[in-house]
Design a protein around this motif. Structure first.
Motif, PDB file in Angstrom:
ATOM      1  N   LEU A  81     -69.197 -80.988  -5.310  1.00 53.47           N
ATOM      2  CA  LEU A  81     -68.820 -81.626  -4.055  1.00 53.47           C
ATOM      3  C   LEU A  81     -68.909 -80.620  -2.915  1.00 53.47           C
ATOM      4  N   LEU A  82     -69.385 -81.096  -1.767  1.00 53.24           N
ATOM      5  CA  LEU A  82     -69.417 -80.299  -0.545  1.00 53.24           C
ATOM      6  C   LEU A  82     -68.632 -81.038   0.528  1.00 53.24           C
ATOM      7  N   THR A  83     -67.694 -80.371   1.155  1.00 54.46           N
ATOM      8  CA  THR A  83     -67.016 -80.904   2.331  1.00 54.46           C
ATOM      9  C   THR A  83     -67.417 -80.031   3.516  1.00 54.46           C
ATOM     10  N   PRO A  84     -67.040 -80.387   4.724  1.00 51.93           N
ATOM     11  CA  PRO A  84     -67.410 -79.525   5.853  1.00 51.93           C
ATOM     12  C   PRO A  84     -66.921 -78.091   5.713  1.00 51.93           C
ATOM     13  N   GLU A  85     -65.826 -77.859   4.986  1.00 50.59           N
ATOM     14  CA  GLU A  85     -65.272 -76.509   4.882  1.00 50.59           C
ATOM     15  C   GLU A  85     -65.407 -75.881   3.501  1.00 50.59           C
ATOM     16  N   LYS A  86     -65.465 -76.677   2.432  1.00 46.19           N
ATOM     17  CA  LYS A  86     -65.376 -76.101   1.095  1.00 46.19           C
ATOM     18  C   LYS A  86     -66.465 -76.602   0.147  1.00 46.19           C
ATOM     19  N   PHE A  87     -66.818 -75.714  -0.765  1.00 41.61           N
ATOM     20  CA  PHE A  87     -67.740 -75.988  -1.865  1.00 41.61           C
ATOM     21  C   PHE A  87     -66.910 -76.099  -3.139  1.00 41.61           C
ATOM     22  N   TYR A  88     -67.134 -77.157  -3.919  1.00 43.10           N
ATOM     23  CA  TYR A  88     -66.436 -77.348  -5.186  1.00 43.10           C
ATOM     24  C   TYR A  88     -67.466 -77.318  -6.318  1.00 43.10           C
ATOM     25  N   GLY A  89     -67.199 -76.534  -7.345  1.00 43.65           N
ATOM     26  CA  GLY A  89     -68.136 -76.446  -8.443  1.00 43.65           C
ATOM     27  C   GLY A  89     -67.446 -76.133  -9.748  1.00 43.65           C
ATOM     28  N   THR A  90     -68.250 -76.075 -10.816  1.00 44.26           N
ATOM     29  CA  THR A  90     -67.731 -75.798 -12.143  1.00 44.26           C
ATOM     30  C   THR A  90     -68.794 -75.083 -12.963  1.00 44.26           C
ATOM     31  N   TRP A  91     -68.349 -74.309 -13.945  1.00 49.29           N
ATOM     32  CA  TRP A  91     -69.258 -73.754 -14.942  1.00 49.29           C
ATOM     33  C   TRP A  91     -69.246 -74.621 -16.200  1.00 49.29           C
ATOM     34  N   GLY A  92     -68.502 -75.697 -16.154  1.00 48.96           N
ATOM     35  CA  GLY A  92     -68.417 -76.601 -17.292  1.00 48.96           C
ATOM     36  C   GLY A  92     -69.322 -77.805 -17.120  1.00 48.96           C
ATOM     37  N   ASP A  93     -68.816 -78.953 -17.524  1.00 47.72           N
ATOM     38  CA  ASP A  93     -69.578 -80.196 -17.469  1.00 47.72           C
ATOM     39  C   ASP A  93     -69.432 -80.802 -16.075  1.00 47.72           C
ATOM     40  N   ALA A  94     -70.460 -80.610 -15.248  1.00 43.36           N
ATOM     41  CA  ALA A  94     -70.383 -81.105 -13.874  1.00 43.36           C
ATOM     42  C   ALA A  94     -70.275 -82.620 -13.834  1.00 43.36           C
ATOM     43  N   ASP A  95     -70.915 -83.301 -14.776  1.00 47.15           N
ATOM     44  CA  ASP A  95     -70.847 -84.765 -14.791  1.00 47.15           C
ATOM     45  C   ASP A  95     -69.416 -85.242 -15.038  1.00 47.15           C
ATOM     46  N   ALA A  96     -68.687 -84.535 -15.890  1.00 46.73           N
ATOM     47  CA  ALA A  96     -67.302 -84.927 -16.171  1.00 46.73           C
ATOM     48  C   ALA A  96     -66.425 -84.725 -14.943  1.00 46.73           C
ATOM     49  N   VAL A  97     -66.595 -83.589 -14.256  1.00 48.80           N
ATOM     50  CA  VAL A  97     -65.822 -83.344 -13.038  1.00 48.80           C
ATOM     51  C   VAL A  97     -66.200 -84.361 -11.967  1.00 48.80           C
ATOM     52  N   ARG A  98     -67.479 -84.654 -11.881  1.00 46.22           N
ATOM     53  CA  ARG A  98     -67.947 -85.628 -10.887  1.00 46.22           C
ATOM     54  C   ARG A  98     -67.369 -87.013 -11.174  1.00 46.22           C
ATOM     55  N   ALA A  99     -67.279 -87.373 -12.454  1.00 47.95           N
ATOM     56  CA  ALA A  99     -66.707 -88.670 -12.807  1.00 47.95           C
ATOM     57  C   ALA A  99     -65.253 -88.765 -12.362  1.00 47.95           C
ATOM     58  N   ASP A 100     -64.496 -87.689 -12.537  1.00 49.90           N
ATOM     59  CA  ASP A 100     -63.120 -87.668 -12.053  1.00 49.90           C
ATOM     60  C   ASP A 100     -63.079 -87.837 -10.541  1.00 49.90           C
ATOM     61  N   LEU A 101     -63.969 -87.144  -9.868  1.00 49.61           N
ATOM     62  CA  LEU A 101     -64.015 -87.216  -8.416  1.00 49.61           C
ATOM     63  C   LEU A 101     -64.331 -88.636  -7.939  1.00 49.61           C
ATOM     64  N   LEU A 102     -65.309 -89.274  -8.582  1.00 53.97           N
ATOM     65  CA  LEU A 102     -65.775 -90.582  -8.131  1.00 53.97           C
ATOM     66  C   LEU A 102     -64.911 -91.727  -8.641  1.00 53.97           C
TER      67      LEU A 102
END
Length: 294
Positions: free
Chosen positions: A196-217
């Motif tokens: 995820l990118l917001t105007p101020e911050k970058f959010y990332g993971t070294w794990g399963d990005a799809d799983a984190v993205r699913a939580d986000l969405l």
């Protein structure tokens, strides 16, 4: 009392919005949502913040700390910087406004006890004091110098557990090219996956990005008044999130609702909410010269 007088105790804030800082609504919502989703899924782990300023984001992180977990905050506060470049950066940006005493008063206004505080350069965390794979969320908002940010990212990589999330501040600001360089270097050479990118911050993971993205969405961001877009680049997929307010004044409304005078000039409110501290002081001086003190 002069703003440089640090002998008198700072006034405890009545609400988190009273704590100075640049932790805006969209990122408060993302922090809270991701941390709450971790809790709902039974994910446990420690929290780590590198660079705390006066505690605006630390207060929110503390709301999501559970028994048995450790919240560590690492910041120089009013200690000496480790090198000349970092010292110049601290003097330019914060001067005497950033003190451990002020942070502690702000944090204790909302929590019964302090986090573990490491008053030192964030580089000391590379010595293993943060156990490997122990953290579920890491927030990096310390030095803007490339060498320091690159080191902080490596600390986060080692500290984060599976699918843990790192949030990096100022990844795209024009006055912080060192942060941008370190962040995108980590994406292309260290396996950091953007989520995820917001105007101020970058959010990332070294794990399963799809799983984190699913939580986000799992949240209806658009229905809650946010703008959400999907981006694809270099084989990566991530989303962009922003508050869908064409006026760009949503933060000002929040401040006004917490007691700030809504009649302040737009220029001054932009300076207080958006610009780095050194630029904010320049705007204040200009306004004083033109219309009297603000």
């Amino acid at each position: 009392m002069s703003v440089t007088d640090t002998t008198a105790a700072p006034t405890a804030p009545a609400t988190p919005d009273d704590v100075p800082g640049w932790f805006f609504r969209v990122d408060r919502e993302v922090f809270g949502w991701l941390l709450a989703r971790q809790t709902a899924a039974g994910v446990t782990g420690d929290l780590l913040e590198m660079g705390a300023y006066l505690g605006r984001s630390a207060i929110l992180l503390g709301n999501h700390l559970h028994p048995g977990e450790t919240f560590t905050v690492c910041d120089l506060f009013d200690a000496d910087a480790p090198d000349g470049d970092n010292s110049a950066e601290m003097t330019m940006s914060y001067r005497s406004t950033l003190t451990r005493r002020a942070f502690e008063i702000n944090y204790l206004a909302f929590h019964p006890e302090l986090p573990v505080i490491v008053q030192a350069p964030t580089s000391v965390l590379a010595d293993g004091r943060i156990p490997a794979d122990s953290c579920r969320f890491v927030h990096i908002d310390a030095s803007h110098l490339y060498e320091h940010v690159a080191g902080d990212i490596r600390v986060a990589r080692d500290a984060l557990a599976e699918n843990g999330v790192v949030a990096l501040d100022d990844y795209r600001a024009p006055h912080t090219p060192g942060v941008s360089a370190a962040v995108w270097e980590a994406v292309f050479t260290l396996g950091l996956k953007p989520v995820l990118l917001t105007p101020e911050k970058f959010y990332g993971t070294w794990g399963d990005a799809d799983a984190v993205r699913a939580d986000l969405l799992a949240r209806d961001w658009r229905g809650d008044g946010f703008r959400l877009d999907e981006e694809h680049f270099a084989g990566q997929t991530c989303h962009r999130l922003a508050w869908d307010d064409p006026s760009g004044r949503h933060e000002f409304a929040v401040r006004a609702s917490s007691g700030a005078a809504p009649t302040r000039s737009l220029v001054r409110r932009v300076a207080l909410d958006v610009l780095p501290p050194v630029a904010t002081r320049a705007v204040r001086r200009a306004l004083r010269a033109g219309r009297g003190a603000v």
